[in-house]
Motif scaffolding. Structure first.
Motif, PDB file in Angstrom:
ATOM      1  N   GLY A   3       0.801  -1.214   0.000  1.00  0.00           N
ATOM      2  CA  GLY A   3       0.000   0.000   0.000  1.00  0.00           C
ATOM      3  C   GLY A   3       0.833   1.262   0.000  1.00  0.00           C
ATOM      4  O   GLY A   3       0.460   2.267  -0.612  1.00  0.00           O
ATOM      5  N   MET A   4       1.979   1.225   0.680  1.00  0.00           N
ATOM      6  CA  MET A   4       2.824   2.402   0.745  1.00  0.00           C
ATOM      7  C   MET A   4       3.350   2.786  -0.635  1.00  0.00           C
ATOM      8  O   MET A   4       3.336   3.952  -1.021  1.00  0.00           O
ATOM      9  CB  MET A   4       4.000   2.169   1.687  1.00  0.00           C
ATOM     10  CG  MET A   4       4.873   3.386   1.856  1.00  0.00           C
ATOM     11  SD  MET A   4       6.307   3.102   2.889  1.00  0.00           S
ATOM     12  CE  MET A   4       7.374   2.231   1.769  1.00  0.00           C
ATOM     13  N   TRP A   5       3.828   1.802  -1.396  1.00  0.00           N
ATOM     14  CA  TRP A   5       4.347   2.083  -2.735  1.00  0.00           C
ATOM     15  C   TRP A   5       3.236   2.545  -3.660  1.00  0.00           C
ATOM     16  O   TRP A   5       3.440   3.422  -4.497  1.00  0.00           O
ATOM     17  CB  TRP A   5       5.031   0.854  -3.312  1.00  0.00           C
ATOM     18  CG  TRP A   5       6.343   0.600  -2.659  1.00  0.00           C
ATOM     19  CD1 TRP A   5       6.639  -0.406  -1.787  1.00  0.00           C
ATOM     20  CD2 TRP A   5       7.524   1.375  -2.777  1.00  0.00           C
ATOM     21  NE1 TRP A   5       7.929  -0.304  -1.361  1.00  0.00           N
ATOM     22  CE2 TRP A   5       8.506   0.788  -1.957  1.00  0.00           C
ATOM     23  CE3 TRP A   5       7.845   2.522  -3.497  1.00  0.00           C
ATOM     24  CZ2 TRP A   5       9.785   1.295  -1.856  1.00  0.00           C
ATOM     25  CZ3 TRP A   5       9.126   3.030  -3.383  1.00  0.00           C
ATOM     26  CH2 TRP A   5      10.064   2.414  -2.578  1.00  0.00           C
ATOM     27  N   SER A   6       2.068   1.973  -3.527  1.00  0.00           N
ATOM     28  CA  SER A   6       0.933   2.363  -4.357  1.00  0.00           C
ATOM     29  C   SER A   6       0.546   3.816  -4.104  1.00  0.00           C
ATOM     30  O   SER A   6       0.355   4.593  -5.041  1.00  0.00           O
ATOM     31  CB  SER A   6      -0.244   1.434  -4.062  1.00  0.00           C
ATOM     32  OG  SER A   6      -1.387   1.865  -4.719  1.00  0.00           O
ATOM     33  N   GLN A  56     -10.711   9.095  -1.484  1.00  0.00           N
ATOM     34  CA  GLN A  56     -11.691   8.055  -1.207  1.00  0.00           C
ATOM     35  C   GLN A  56     -11.261   6.667  -1.694  1.00  0.00           C
ATOM     36  O   GLN A  56     -12.087   5.766  -1.792  1.00  0.00           O
ATOM     37  CB  GLN A  56     -13.025   8.404  -1.883  1.00  0.00           C
ATOM     38  CG  GLN A  56     -13.695   9.629  -1.343  1.00  0.00           C
ATOM     39  CD  GLN A  56     -14.200   9.429   0.063  1.00  0.00           C
ATOM     40  OE1 GLN A  56     -14.631   8.342   0.428  1.00  0.00           O
ATOM     41  NE2 GLN A  56     -14.144  10.473   0.855  1.00  0.00           N
ATOM     42  N   GLY A  57      -9.996   6.498  -2.016  1.00  0.00           N
ATOM     43  CA  GLY A  57      -9.525   5.227  -2.565  1.00  0.00           C
ATOM     44  C   GLY A  57      -9.702   4.057  -1.629  1.00  0.00           C
ATOM     45  O   GLY A  57     -10.016   2.944  -2.064  1.00  0.00           O
ATOM     46  N   HIS A  58      -9.530   4.278  -0.344  1.00  0.00           N
ATOM     47  CA  HIS A  58      -9.668   3.170   0.605  1.00  0.00           C
ATOM     48  C   HIS A  58     -11.095   2.635   0.621  1.00  0.00           C
ATOM     49  O   HIS A  58     -11.314   1.438   0.730  1.00  0.00           O
ATOM     50  CB  HIS A  58      -9.235   3.617   2.001  1.00  0.00           C
ATOM     51  CG  HIS A  58     -10.056   4.730   2.574  1.00  0.00           C
ATOM     52  ND1 HIS A  58      -9.928   6.039   2.170  1.00  0.00           N
ATOM     53  CD2 HIS A  58     -11.025   4.713   3.507  1.00  0.00           C
ATOM     54  CE1 HIS A  58     -10.792   6.781   2.844  1.00  0.00           C
ATOM     55  NE2 HIS A  58     -11.469   6.006   3.655  1.00  0.00           N
ATOM     56  N   LEU A  64     -14.698  -2.997  -3.613  1.00  0.00           N
ATOM     57  CA  LEU A  64     -14.383  -3.898  -4.700  1.00  0.00           C
ATOM     58  C   LEU A  64     -13.936  -5.280  -4.228  1.00  0.00           C
ATOM     59  O   LEU A  64     -13.868  -6.210  -5.017  1.00  0.00           O
ATOM     60  CB  LEU A  64     -13.283  -3.289  -5.586  1.00  0.00           C
ATOM     61  CG  LEU A  64     -13.706  -2.064  -6.403  1.00  0.00           C
ATOM     62  CD1 LEU A  64     -12.522  -1.507  -7.152  1.00  0.00           C
ATOM     63  CD2 LEU A  64     -14.826  -2.407  -7.344  1.00  0.00           C
ATOM     64  N   ARG A  65     -13.666  -5.438  -2.950  1.00  0.00           N
ATOM     65  CA  ARG A  65     -13.267  -6.743  -2.415  1.00  0.00           C
ATOM     66  C   ARG A  65     -14.431  -7.636  -2.214  1.00  0.00           C
ATOM     67  O   ARG A  65     -15.512  -7.419  -2.092  1.00  0.00           O
ATOM     68  CB  ARG A  65     -12.540  -6.585  -1.091  1.00  0.00           C
ATOM     69  CG  ARG A  65     -11.170  -6.052  -1.293  1.00  0.00           C
ATOM     70  CD  ARG A  65     -10.443  -6.016   0.009  1.00  0.00           C
ATOM     71  NE  ARG A  65      -9.308  -5.120  -0.163  1.00  0.00           N
ATOM     72  CZ  ARG A  65      -8.559  -4.707   0.806  1.00  0.00           C
ATOM     73  NH1 ARG A  65      -8.795  -5.081   2.037  1.00  0.00           N
ATOM     74  NH2 ARG A  65      -7.559  -3.932   0.586  1.00  0.00           N
TER      75      ARG A  65
END
Length: 65
Positions: A3-6, A56-58, A64-65
């Motif tokens: 998640g950090m790299w993303s 709002q990505g989280h 989507l999961r």
């Protein structure tokens, strides 16, 4: 990918696209019709979308999961 790299890559893309928008606004490129079209169709929507995804990505990924 973690998640950090993303998030880091997403932030970098947002900053680069916003920089392109700033260059367009404060340079003589604003007089060119092709540059204006590129900003209206590609750069501005991409900056807006990446900003919304950072905000709002989280929630989107959780749905989507």
């Amino acid at each position: 990918m973690s998640g950090m790299w993303s998030r880091s890559r997403q932030r970098l893309a947002h900053i680069l696209l916003a920089s392109l928008l700033g260059v367009y606004l404060y340079s003589p490129l604003a007089d060119m019709p092709l540059a204006e079209l590129a900003v209206q169709v590609v750069v501005f929507p991409a900056v807006a979308l990446s900003g919304v995804l950072m905000w709002q990505g989280h929630r989107l990924r959780a749905r989507l999961r």
